[in-house]
Structures are given as structure tokens and as C-alpha cells.
Design an enzyme around this catalytic site. Structure first.
Site, mmCIF file in Angstrom:
data_model
loop_
_atom_site.group_PDB
_atom_site.id
_atom_site.type_symbol
_atom_site.label_atom_id
_atom_site.label_comp_id
_atom_site.label_asym_id
_atom_site.label_seq_id
_atom_site.Cartn_x
_atom_site.Cartn_y
_atom_site.Cartn_z
ATOM 1 N N SER A 123 0.812 -1.215 0.000
ATOM 2 C CA SER A 123 0.000 0.000 0.000
ATOM 3 C C SER A 123 0.842 1.260 0.000
ATOM 4 C CB SER A 123 -0.922 0.016 1.229
ATOM 5 O OG SER A 123 -0.148 -0.002 2.422
ATOM 6 N N HIS A 144 -1.981 -3.015 -6.148
ATOM 7 C CA HIS A 144 -2.520 -2.735 -4.822
ATOM 8 C C HIS A 144 -4.035 -2.886 -4.806
ATOM 9 C CE1 HIS A 144 -3.394 0.388 -1.453
ATOM 10 N NE2 HIS A 144 -3.376 -0.842 -0.969
ATOM 11 N N GLU A 156 -4.798 -0.318 -7.784
ATOM 12 C CA GLU A 156 -3.757 0.592 -8.242
ATOM 13 C C GLU A 156 -2.660 -0.238 -8.903
ATOM 14 O OE1 GLU A 156 -3.859 4.316 -5.099
ATOM 15 O OE2 GLU A 156 -2.774 2.513 -4.509
ATOM 16 N N ASN A 195 -3.747 6.296 -0.596
ATOM 17 C CA ASN A 195 -3.167 6.527 0.736
ATOM 18 C C ASN A 195 -2.443 7.868 0.825
ATOM 19 O OD1 ASN A 195 -4.099 4.259 2.039
ATOM 20 N ND2 ASN A 195 -2.389 2.996 1.388
#
Length: 657
Positions: A123, A144, A156, A195
Site C-alpha cells: 500500500s 494494490h 492501483e 493513501n
């Protein structure tokens, strides 16, 4: 490795993410090996997959035969060589620690075939650094997934410094084959997209508490009810794990600098081992308290402006660093974090000039590097917004909550496109639905309208009640009800035939929209109902009137009062839907049906709809309109076309004249 050559997938790590990824791959038809360090771990992961597949079958999201087939495609193993020895793609999902992942790849490299592509489900960690442990950095990328992988749509796909375009294309196509939406991350930057937006947002919330600028209640009330985010910021932190947030910030701080320094309040919470739900206590108490009880009316405009400014600055940092672009950032955050709107669009609506001014004032007052305005944010403010350049020459058909398509056969298609929110309907979507319908009605090449929902989870799960209720007064509610009634009424009164193609949930406002359509097609897995009574509401967009006309007063009361979700077959028996088809035949049948509707005589069809609708309200008025319409149609070219085709045993080609 070409995508077409991928047949076998090895998943390393059988924890929550690993077994979820393995399940997704197996459901997509791939042979899967699931590996962990001991028999207990790998069997636990495999049993979780079996349980999940059974639940999906029980809920009719998949068939029992599909569940059995997916289960048979998964082989749980412990030896690394057994897991990766014949793998085309290796997806690693071990704990989020650089040294653990490096050790795994060093071992995997010994046993994986030369053709295999490696994809790490990190992540935030460096793709480039991990790839350099292997002898195949060009065949290494990030993939991800978001938790839980079976349900979350986003993947991702992240490029490392050495990753080849062929690898990125293959993994992007694989994500699509898994039924996911891949978003490319063009540069290996900590936190990637989602994130990189979420973690600084949570950190800024903690900084505001640390500096006595706001309380936990004020911040969560603002984010959940004023900004319409799916969770309060601190509620989200407890869900993710405050220790996870803290460790990601430590990594961001180490690599990117002091702007990502963890807030004292977050640090104190982690030091006290209040990690969130998993430990029973975090920012909220889940063991001895009531958990996240967030007030609906404690929000603050100052809090909203500051958090929007921080998110806007992160969008600027990502754009400036060539990591992504505003449109992809918005899509990723909506799909991966459930935002009703992306952070770039939210910032544009707030006003970038105001957000830049907010950051400048905070930087001058406090001097902390997290308030330094990125060059890309300043440039976007000067250009009129993050989407200013992209949308400057866009036509009026460039919608944000729906998509319009022209699939052929004189059909115009409206796709409800808030997939991350299960296509829930907000005021903006109501406006855009009306605009799209008017656009099709003015287009001579469109003879029928097909309405669908994006993704395979929902046609529409209803009104976006959380966002609407947070700031609505009773007078606002009245206007909102009238707005929905007017928009949906336009579909009912449209001269074009309208088909609602329901796949997944059609609840509340979504069901009310479908009631205004002329024909309702449903897939076998669909669930339909009006849950408003379970919320203390009533159907407010025409449902109280239209449903009883469809099914009768008694049955309508049953559907409304019980607030239950009914399966498609039951709703067919209740005369709510016109047709139910197997899920794998749904899309083809929806387009076929819309094309059939489009092939009818436009003038007589429009007049027929008017007469039927008028007669519903007043039989005598309906009969009079019927007579007038009948007389009018005797003088049309379409009538002669119909008669000629009938006499020659041909299909008529109506022109609407």
C-alpha cells in the site's frame, strides 16, 4: 508476459488480503495456488475463501456451480516451490514490512519460471526497491488491492523505475479480468494515490486536535455529514488501524520529508495501543463504549475548508510529481475510499483560490511544512481549477455522476456512474439525469433510452441519504422531494420508450427511478425494494403513488411497510418487473430489448404514452386524447409504411413522420 498467456496465479500470503485476492482470481477463471508459511495459516485462508464463496452463492451473487468451480481452482500449499513453480503471475500479499517482502522475493526468485511477472500488493512501500531484490525488475510492478478484495473495485497498478510497459499492460488487463478497475500510478511514490490523499487527511485531523483547533466530534461530524464522506476521519482511522496509519506516516516522513510528520495526538494514541476496532479502543471506545457515535450537527466550515485544502495540496503534490492526474486521482479515491466526489473535484467546487489562501495563512502562522502550497496547486488555481484545463472545451454532455453512451440501433444509454457509492442518487445526479434525457429527446437519431447502473453491484442503491440529510431542513426536504418527482416524472412522460435494466440492487430512489420507466428488466441476482421505513422516511420521489398503480394498494403497502429487499423473481410475480433473465445473459438482453423498443413507430408510441398517462389520471380525458391521437395518426407517413410492410410481409422502417 502477454496478458493472453496468463493462466496460473500464485498468491503469497493467506491473510485477509491474500485469501481475498486468491478468491477474486479463482472467480475470474484462473488456476490459483495460495501459499503461507505454515499449514495452519494457509488452511485458515482457504477456509475463509470457502465460506465467502458459500455466502456469495447464498446471496445469489454467483451460482453454486460457479462457487464450486472457483473453490476447485484454488490449491493451498506451504512450500514456495509448489506455489510459484508453474506460475505466470505471482501476487505477493505478505505483511507490510520491507524486510519481510525482500526475503520473500529472494526465495521466490529461485523457484519462479523466467516468464513469471511479480506484483506486490503493497500500500505504500517502494516498488523499485523491492524489484531490485529480483533478477527481473522489468517484470515487477505494484498491484494494490483494497480491502476486502472481493468487494472493492479499485486496483492501483504501480510502475517501478524499471517496470516495462508490457508488464503494466498485462497486470492492468489482469485486473480488468478480475472484474476490477485498474488505475495507473505512473511513478513509484510513497502512498501511491489513495493513501497519499487519505493518510495526510487523517493526520491533519489529528493535528487539529493536538493544536486545540477542533474536537474529534467536530471533525468527524464535518467529514461525514458536511463533506459527505463515507466515514468520519477518526472513525476511518479506527477502521484502518491507527498503528497502520502511523507507520505509513513514518515512512512518508522518512522519504518525503517533514510535511508528513505524525501528529502528537496520533502518536499518543498509538503509544497507548489504542489501535482502533481491532483492539477494542482507538479514538472511540468499541469495547466499553458506544463506538463511533458522531453528532450530525457539530460540523464546522473552518474544519471543512482546512481539510479540503490539505487534500487539494496532496492532489497538487501528486500532479507535480508526475504520479497521476486529477481525473485518475478522483477515480481512484472514489473507488478505493468511497468518496462521493474525488478530492480534485471537491477542491474545484470549494474554490482553489480560497484553499490556497487558507494554506498560505496557516503556513505563515504556524510555519509547518505541511502547509507549503505545491506549485501544481497554485497553477491549477490560476487555471480555474484542477479540471479547468481538461474541461475548458468539453461539451455539455461531460457529466460527472452519469455517463451517456450510444450503443447503436437508435438507442441512447444513461449509465448511473457513482460506482463507489453503489450509484446512489444525489441532487447533482438528478440534474444530470434531466439533462441527459432532454439531450436524447432532441436527438433525431435516438428512438429509445436504456438506463443502467455502472458495475455489477447496483442499478442504484437509492438516494444518497447521508449526504442529503446532514444539512437539510424540512423545507430543503420538500424541495428535494419535488426535484426528484419532477426529474423522474420527465422519464415517465418522455415521448421515447425508456428501459430500466436492473442488475444488483434497485433500492429506494433507484427503484423509484425504475418505476418511471416503461419496461423493467432484471437479472436473477437483483434485489429490489423500498427501505425508507427502516430509516424513518417514506419514498419521496413518486414511489407512494406509482407503486400502487403497478401492483395494487395492498401489495404496495406490503413492499413499503416491510422495507424488505425482494428478489427479482418475486418482483416479477408482483408485476413490478416485466422480465427476469440469467445474469450472464443480462447485458445482451438489455441492449436487445432497447433496440426492439427503438424500432417502433415514434409518433404513435409517443401519443400512446400520453394517452395512457392521461387516462391514469382521468379516464375520460384519456379516452378523448386517444381519439384525437388516432385521428392524427391516420395522416402520417408511418401509417402508410406500416401498412405497406404488413402487406408485403416485411419489417417496417418507421421515420417518425
Amino acid at each position: 508476459m502477454e496478458f493472453e498467456d496468463i493462466e496460473t496465479v500464485a498468491v503469497l500470503g493467506a491473510g485477509n488480503m491474500g485469501h481475498g485476492i486468491a478468491e477474486v482470481a479463482a472467480l475470474a477463471g484462473y488456476e490459483v495456488t495460495l501459499r503461507d508459511i505454515n499449514e495452519e495459516f494457509v488452511q485458515n485462508g482457504y477456509e475463509q475463501i470457502v465460506w465467502s464463496l458459500e455466502k456469495l452463492a447464498e446471496k445469489e451473487r454467483i451460482s453454486e456451480s460457479d462457487a464450486d468451480a472457483a473453490e476447485e481452482r484454488i490449491t493451498p500449499v506451504v512450500p514456495v516451490e509448489d506455489a510459484v513453480g508453474d506460475a505466470d503471475v505471482v501476487i505477493e500479499a505478505v505483511p507490510e514490512k520491507m524486510e519481510i517482502k525482500k526475503d520473500v522475493y529472494a526465495e521466490v526468485e529461485e523457484h519462479a519460471p523466467d516468464r513469471a511477472v511479480f506484483a506486490t500488493n503493497t500500500s505504500s512501500l517502494s516498488i523499485t526497491e523491492l524489484s531490485e531484490v529480483t533478477d527481473r525488475p522489468a517484470q515487477f510492478c505494484g498491484m494494490h488491492f483494497f480491502n476486502p478484495p472481493v468487494r472493492m473495485q479499485l486496483v492501483e497498478v504501480i510502475s517501478g523505475k524499471h517496470t516495462s510497459d508490457e508488464t503494466l499492460d498485462a497486470i492492468g488487463d489482469l485486473a480488468e479480468a478480475f472484474g476490477k478497475t485498474p488505475v495507473r500510478v505512473h511513478k513509484d511514490s510513497p502512498g501511491f494515490i489513495v493513501n497519499r490523499v487519505l493518510v495526510p487527511l487523517m493526520n491533519e485531523a489529528c493535528w487539529m486536535v493536538s493544536e486545540d483547533d477542533a474536537t474529534v466530534a467536530e471533525i468527524d461530524s464535518t467529514t461525514k455529514f458536511d463533506m459527505g464522506l463515507p466515514m468520519g476521519t477518526f472513525e476511518l482511522g479506527d477502521q484502518v488501524g491507527n498503528d497502520v496509519t502511523y507507520h505509513v506516516l513514518e515512512y512518508l516522513n522518512e522519504v518525503l520529508g517533514g510535511a508528513y510528520e505524525p501528529a502528537p495526538f496520533l502518536e499518543e494514541t498509538v503509544e497507548a495501543e489504542r489501535y482502533g476496532k481491532k483492539t477494542g479502543e482507538g479514538f472511540y471506545d468499541y469495547e466499553n463504549g458506544d463506538g463511533a457515535q458522531i453528532p450530525t450537527d457539530a460540523g464546522s466550515e473552518a474544519v471543512e475548508r482546512r481539510l479540503a485544502a490539505v487534500m487539494a495540496n496532496e492532489v497538487g503534490n501528486l500532479v507535480e510529481g508526475d504520479v497521476s492526474n486529477p481525473s485518475d486521482i478522483d477515480e481512484a479515491v472514489m473507488l478505493g475510499a468511497g468518496f462521493p466526489e474525488g478530492p480534485a473535484k471537491l477542491a474545484d467546487e470549494f474554490g482553489l483560490d480560497e484553499l490556497v489562501e487558507t494554506l498560505d495563512e496557516l503556513h505563515e502562522e504556524r510555519g509547518h511544512p505541511r502547509f507549503e502550497v505545491s506549485d501544481a496547486l497554485r497553477e491549477a488555481a490560476e487555471a480555474g481549477g484542477f479540471h479547468g484545463g481538461e474541461d475548458a472545451d468539453s461539451p455539455a454532455t461531460d457529466f460527472s455522476t452519469i455517463e451517456i453512451e450510444y450503443p447503436g440501433d437508435m438507442v441512447g444509454q444513461i449509465v448511473l456512474s457513482r460506482e463507489a457509492r453503489m450509484n446512489t442518487i444525489n441532487p447533482e445526479m438528478l440534474d444530470e439525469l434531466g439533462e441527459a434525457l432532454a439531450l436524447f429527446e432532441d436527438d433525431e437519431d435516438v428512438r429509445a433510452v436504456l438506463v443502467t447502473g455502472k458495475g455489477d453491484r447496483a442499478f442504484s442503491a437509492g438516494a444518497d441519504v447521508t449526504a442529503m440529510a446532514s444539512s437539510a431542513s424540512p423545507l430543503d426536504g420538500i424541495e428535494l422531494s419535488r426535484k426528484g418527482q419532477e426529474t423522474f416524472g420527465a422519464f415517465e412522460e418522455s415521448p421515447l420508450p425508456v428501459v430500466a435494466a436492473i442488475d444488483g440492487f434497485a433500492l429506494g430512489g433507484g427503484f423509484e427511478l425504475s418505476m418511471c420507466c416503461d419496461y423493467r428488466l432484471a437479472s436473477e441476482r437483483s434485489e429490489i425494494g423500498l427501505p425508507e421505513h427502516s430509516l424513518g422516511l417514506l419514498p419521496g420521489w413518486g414511489g407512494t403513488q406509482r407503486l400502487q398503480r403497478l401492483v395494487g394498494m395492498s401489495r404496495a403497502k406490503e413492499i413499503v411497510f416491510t422495507a424488505e429487499q425482494f428478489d427479482a423473481e418475486t418482483m416479477y410475480e408482483y408485476d413490478v418487473v416485466n422480465e427476469v433473465v440469467p445474469t450472464d445473459e443480462f447485458e445482451e438482453r438489455a441492449h436487445e430489448l432497447a433496440a426492439e423498443m427503438a424500432g417502433g413507430p415514434p409518433v404513435s408510441r409517443a401519443l400512446t404514452k400520453k394517452a395512457m398517462l392521461r387516462g391514469w389520471e382521468d379516464v375520460d380525458a384519456g379516452l378523448e386524447l386517444e381519439a384525437q391521437s388516432f385521428g392524427h395518426l391516420l395522416g402520417t407517413d408511418d401509417l402508410m409504411e406500416g401498412i405497406t410492410a404488413f402487406m408485403n410481409d416485411e419489417e417496417p422502417e418507421f421515420e417518425g413522420k
